[in-house]
Design an enzyme around this catalytic site. Structure first.
Site, short mmCIF file in Angstrom:
data_model
loop_
_atom_site.label_atom_id
_atom_site.label_comp_id
_atom_site.label_asym_id
_atom_site.label_seq_id
_atom_site.Cartn_x
_atom_site.Cartn_y
_atom_site.Cartn_z
N ASP A 176 -10.17 -3.74 -5.12
CA ASP A 176 -9.50 -2.89 -4.12
C ASP A 176 -10.12 -1.48 -4.15
O ASP A 176 -10.01 -0.78 -5.15
CB ASP A 176 -7.99 -2.83 -4.45
N HIS A 213 -8.14 -4.58 -0.55
CA HIS A 213 -6.85 -3.97 -0.23
C HIS A 213 -6.10 -4.84 0.77
O HIS A 213 -6.11 -4.57 1.98
CB HIS A 213 -7.10 -2.58 0.34
N SER A 265 0.82 -1.20 0.00
CA SER A 265 0.00 0.00 0.00
C SER A 265 0.87 1.27 0.00
O SER A 265 1.63 1.47 -0.95
CB SER A 265 -0.96 -0.08 1.20
C1 MLT Z 1 -1.46 6.07 0.07
O1 MLT Z 1 -1.76 7.06 0.70
O2 MLT Z 1 -0.30 5.73 -0.18
C2 MLT Z 1 -2.59 5.23 -0.44
O3 MLT Z 1 -3.78 5.95 -0.38
C3 MLT Z 1 -2.71 3.95 0.28
C4 MLT Z 1 -2.88 4.15 1.76
O4 MLT Z 1 -1.90 4.23 2.44
O5 MLT Z 1 -4.01 4.23 2.23
#
Ligand code: MLT
Length: 216
Positions: free
Chosen positions: A158, A189, A108
């Protein structure tokens, strides 16, 4: 441990001479222990370098600032990508291991800064496992990723990192020469068992290629 560059981090030495170093990059709200198990599953003999993101968003650690979910503060992202790349160099030097050709493993937000490192500091990484990534930025400079292998694990449902983001990122990296493998799962996710199995199989092929052709 706090080291070079001021990142709190966890380090485990390699369990076999010549084994690669995995750079583990947690997701939002995680820390340096989150991906240790994934790292060990990917390569039981690798050295593990696992820092903690320095940005705090409502008490959750991250790698860079964002204006909203999926809307990144590009200036901050660029500065922190360079800071992290410099940290990896300093931390590996401190441990007496080769700092070139690391294999990033990010989930992520961690996958997003790993992708930014590929696009801004390609010399630092030899391979990357990007789990639930997004496109972090549009690189302005021409870069050559022909020595880099990338595994992308993405969920078709996701809601945070939409499927088209993984596709655009895969194309962006492949257009610059990277060997990209895109693995889909039907979930959201997260990292499902099929993704982990596919990443393990991919990494064992990539490790053999890296051993046969180390970076200069
Ligand atoms: C981010 O901010 O890198 C993406 O939105 C994924 C997350 O960390 O939620």
């Amino acid at each position: 441990m706090t080291a070079a560059g001021g990142f709190v981090h966890h380090f485990e030495p390699a369990r076999r001479p010549g084994a690669p170093t995995l750079l583990l990059l947690h997701g939002t709200g995680g820390d340096e222990r989150d991906l240790l198990e994934v790292g060990r599953a990917l390569d039981p003999s690798a050295a593990l370098l696992s820092p903690r993101g320095k940005v705090s968003e409502a008490g959750m650690s991250r790698w860079f600032r964002r204006h909203a979910e999926g809307v990144f503060d590009t200036e901050d992202l660029i500065a922190r990508t360079h800071e992290l790349a410099d940290f990896t160099r300093a931390a590996t030097a401190e441990q007496g291991i080769d700092g070139t050709g690391l294999i990033a493993v990010g989930f992520s937000n961690g996958a997003n800064i790993a992708a930014a490192m590929l696009l801004l500091r390609p010399e630092v990484l030899r391979a990357a496992v990007l789990l639930a990534p997004m496109v972090p930025l549009e690189p302005s400079a021409a870069i050559d990723l022909s020595e880099v292998a990338v595994f992308i694990g993405a969920g078709r449902s996701d809601p945070v990192a939409p499927a088209d983001q993984a596709e655009v990122l895969a194309t962006m990296l492949a257009d610059r020469g990277a060997a990209v493998e895109l693995h889909w799962h039907d979930g959201g996710h997260g990292v499902d068992p099929s993704t982990l199995r596919a990443a393990i199989a991919w990494l064992s092929k990539v490790r053999a290629a890296i051993a046969a052709d180390p970076l200069p």
